[in-house]
Design an enzyme around this catalytic site. Structure first.
Site, PDB file in Angstrom:
ATOM      1  N   LYS A 117       5.384  19.252 -25.901  1.00 13.19           N
ATOM      2  CA  LYS A 117       6.635  20.164 -26.372  1.00 13.19           C
ATOM      3  C   LYS A 117       7.349  20.061 -25.048  1.00 13.19           C
ATOM      4  CE  LYS A 117       3.771  24.168 -25.383  1.00 13.19           C
ATOM      5  NZ  LYS A 117       2.947  24.993 -25.574  1.00 13.19           N
ATOM      6  N   ARG A 138       1.194  36.226 -31.198  1.00 10.71           N
ATOM      7  CA  ARG A 138       2.515  35.595 -30.915  1.00 10.71           C
ATOM      8  C   ARG A 138       2.547  34.990 -32.420  1.00 10.71           C
ATOM      9  NH1 ARG A 138       3.003  31.114 -26.082  1.00 10.71           N
ATOM     10  NH2 ARG A 138       1.906  29.901 -27.595  1.00 10.71           N
ATOM     11  N   TYR A 151      23.804  29.784   3.027  1.00 13.44           N
ATOM     12  CA  TYR A 151      24.124  30.975   2.600  1.00 13.44           C
ATOM     13  C   TYR A 151      23.427  32.152   2.996  1.00 13.44           C
ATOM     14  CZ  TYR A 151      27.152  28.377  -1.166  1.00 13.44           C
ATOM     15  OH  TYR A 151      27.968  27.588  -1.783  1.00 13.44           O
ATOM     16  N   MET A 164      22.754  25.173  -4.669  1.00 13.47           N
ATOM     17  CA  MET A 164      22.592  24.627  -6.005  1.00 13.47           C
ATOM     18  C   MET A 164      22.235  22.852  -5.923  1.00 13.47           C
ATOM     19  SD  MET A 164      25.796  24.414  -8.639  1.00 13.47           S
ATOM     20  CE  MET A 164      25.971  26.143  -8.700  1.00 13.47           C
TER      21      MET A 164
END
Ligand SMILES: *Cc1c(COP(=O)(O)O)cnc(C)c1O
Length: 353
Positions: free
Chosen positions: A43, A136, A252, A301
């Site tokens: 998955k 679940r 940063y 990022m």
């Protein structure tokens, strides 16, 4: 002017993916599963590694049972599944899924009485999920009396362990509930264990096991530290070298301040590549001589700063690789081994070796 489509733009982040480690992990999990046969949870695009590439390799190694989350994922891999392999759709089948599901070679894992009734009239194969205590997905054991299993063509009756990575009473409780359920519903095969459950011993193996994370290098329990090998190696290129003076700040919010003069390298990777901010001031990279290069300050990022005191010869364009042994990276970052592997972004060039 239009860009020239024929000029190749090289990626400066890549995933080195180890085929031999992947297939060896599956074989070891198959052996650890005793008389049961190991399948493969693929998955979320093979946990981010690449579902098609994983299917091709594991099928050649002898794996026959594959588990995806939904019908989109089933469709992605359908063309690569051999006629004697099976694909199970763990999230079940909704009304909207029915047109595709009827025509698909994949089978739904029926998770509720509603889904049983929905699927019954197709006469097609299915699996059935029992809720043995995770609450679940799955049919509660007392509700099994509400349907006639003879009206279904059931392949695997399964349940899922919530805490197999821990030695807790819940494992035995779930096993007991599952055994109770098997008195009321039967299929061709039975299955209880994910990766961690395989290490709980024979009683948890049944006919087939469903490892996911350990195929990809996850070690959720000490039993896996020997047999399971790292599969995924994130690598990136150096964009720039700088020489810091004592007192210079990096990144940063200046979360690193140099306590001495030393060289650093700026890497072409960041949290957009799934190398999240939890690695700030704790992550580690290696050069090709396996020298340790600690992450300095905040991960940005698209950029990371590392200390290259241990490898001052490094230059622009050199490749370095992230420390990504999953248990270690998990401790460094505070992320789970699952998040570390499924969160790797889309900018990587993926190359299987
Ligand atoms: C994801 C999943 C697995 C695989 O679990 P791992 O912990 O990754 O080995 C097995 N069975 C079900 C139902 C799952 O959802």
């Amino acid at each position: 002017m239009m860009s020239d489509e024929t000029i190749k733009i090289p990626a400066n982040v890549r995933l080195r993916l180890d085929s031999n480690a992947l297939t060896a992990n599956w074989r070891n999990l198959d052996v650890m599963s005793g008389s049961a046969s190991a399948g493969a949870a693929i998955k979320a695009n093979g946990y981010g590694v690449g579902a098609i590439e994983v299917v091709e390799r594991l099928q050649s190694a002898g794996c026959r049972d594959f588990y995806v989350a939904n019908w989109q994922e089933a469709k992605e891999i359908e063309a690569y599944i051999d006629s004697d392999s099976s694909v199970s759709v763990l999230n079940g089948v909704s009304i909207a899924d029915m047109p595709f599901a009827r025509a698909s070679r994949a089978k739904p894992v029926l998770n509720s009485i509603e889904q049983v009734l929905r699927w019954q009239e197709t006469g097609l194969p299915c699996d059935v999920m029992i809720n043995s205590g995770m609450n679940r997905l799955g049919i509660d054991v007392p509700h099994l009396a509400q349907f006639d299993g003879n009206l279904l063509d059931i392949d695997i009756v399964m349940s899922h362990l919530a805490s197999a990575d821990e030695d807790v009473q819940q494992n035995a409780d779930q096993l007991e509930q599952f055994v109770e359920a098997l008195k009321h519903v039967s299929g061709k095969r039975t299955s209880l264990s994910n990766s961690a459950g395989i290490a709980l011993g024979d009683a948890y193996h049944f006919d087939c096991t469903r490892p996911g994370i350990s195929l990809y290098g996850g070690k959720q329990r000490p039993e896996f530290s020997e047999p399971i090998k790292q599969v995924v190696f994130p690598e990136t290129q150096i964009l720039q070298i700088r020489q810091l003076k004592a007192g210079d700040k990096v990144g940063y919010n200046a979360k690193y301040v140099a306590d001495r003069d030393h060289p650093i390298a700026i890497l072409a990777m960041g949290y957009a590549d799934g190398y999240l901010r939890g690695f700030s001031n704790t992550g580690l990279f290696f050069d090709d001589g396996q020298k340790e290069l600690p992450v300095l300050g905040r991960v940005s990022m698209d950029l990371i700063a590392i200390d290259i005191t241990a490898a001052p010869h490094l230059e622009e364009s050199a490749w370095v690789s992230a420390q990504y042994d999953l248990p270690i990276a998990s401790r460094q970052s505070g992320l789970s081994q699952y998040e570390l592997i499924t969160g790797l972004g889309s900018r990587y060039a993926r190359h299987w070796v």
